[in-house]
Design an enzyme around this catalytic site. Structure first.
Site, short mmCIF file in Angstrom:
data_model
loop_
_atom_site.label_atom_id
_atom_site.label_comp_id
_atom_site.label_asym_id
_atom_site.label_seq_id
_atom_site.Cartn_x
_atom_site.Cartn_y
_atom_site.Cartn_z
N HIS A 159 0.02 5.00 7.13
CA HIS A 159 0.36 5.44 5.78
C HIS A 159 0.69 6.93 5.74
O HIS A 159 0.04 7.73 6.41
CB HIS A 159 -0.81 5.15 4.83
CG HIS A 159 -1.15 3.71 4.72
ND1 HIS A 159 -2.11 3.11 5.53
CD2 HIS A 159 -0.66 2.72 3.93
CE1 HIS A 159 -2.19 1.83 5.22
NE2 HIS A 159 -1.32 1.57 4.26
N SER B 96 0.81 -1.21 0.00
CA SER B 96 0.00 0.00 0.00
C SER B 96 0.85 1.27 0.00
O SER B 96 0.42 2.31 -0.51
CB SER B 96 -0.93 0.01 1.22
OG SER B 96 -0.20 -0.13 2.42
#
Length: 225
Positions: free
Chosen positions: A199, A46
């Site tokens: 993230h 990701s």
């Protein structure tokens, strides 16, 4: 995809006018060979895929633009799949390494750590990925991770050693920590993370790109012309 970019060529006239076509053809051929676009496959999860970010803000588009701003003729293939482990990367590497790919960035392992997978299993998968790249004859950059001691110091040691040991074994350059560019700003690097705390934000990605960018330029320089 490899492609040649054209450029203007000024020919001399007068005494050498008769050689114009021959000389022009030689110069154009040399220019085309030198101007081939380098295609890099970024095999990752990701973090590579750009999870949670608008199009154009993820790692691949920001890195590609940074490299082009430095004068590199490069295209980066986003081979990042959110949630992927090193096992997923190993399963995909064969069809990722097409004949059009000139180099590969290997940036996997974050999900292995989050799931507490055995570092020995992760090592075997990374080994297989690097072996595939070696067999394909493409220069590679291995991107490591510095992790917490969630599973104890031995796990942290073994997990991080996967990257240093395999980079040495395959004689490929190692970029030790994907988040190095963010860590460089100090403890406040968490301000450059998305709400999930895992993230990076678009601003965080920009920090990562500025730090890892020179290593990618070196990777491009290693691509045979």
């Amino acid at each position: 995809m490899r492609k040649a970019s054209g450029c203007g060529v000024t020919f001399a006239y007068g005494a050498i006018r008769g050689l114009r076509n021959i000389g022009g053809a030689v110069l154009l051929t040399m220019t085309a060979a030198q101007a081939q676009t380098v295609t890099i496959a970024a095999l990752g999860d990701s973090l590579t895929a750009g999870y949670g970010l608008d199009q154009g803000q993820g790692l691949v588009p920001q890195l590609e633009q940074w490299l082009r701003d430095q004068g590199a003729d490069v295209t980066i293939i986003n081979a990042g799949v959110s949630g992927d482990t090193t096992a997923g990367g190993l399963a995909r590497v064969g069809w990722t390494l097409t004949s059009q790919v000139d180099a590969m960035i290997v940036a996997l392992g974050g999900n292995d750590f989050l799931r507490g997978l055995d570092p020995a299993v992760s090592r075997a998968n990374l080994d297989g990925i690097l072996a595939a790249g070696q067999q394909a004859g493409v220069p590679m950059l291995l991107v490591g991770l510095e992790v917490g001691a969630n599973y104890g110091p031995a796990y942290k040691r073994d997990f991080e050693a996967n990257y240093t040991d395999l980079a040495a074994s395959y004689d490929v350059p190692l970029y030790r920590d994907m988040f190095a560019g963010m860590r460089a700003v100090g403890s406040d690097f968490r301000a450059f993370m998305q709400a999930d705390g895992i993230h990076p934000s678009a601003e965080g990605v920009a920090l990562i790109v500025a730090d890892i960018g020179p290593a990618i330029l070196d990777l491009i320089a290693d691509v045979p012309r």
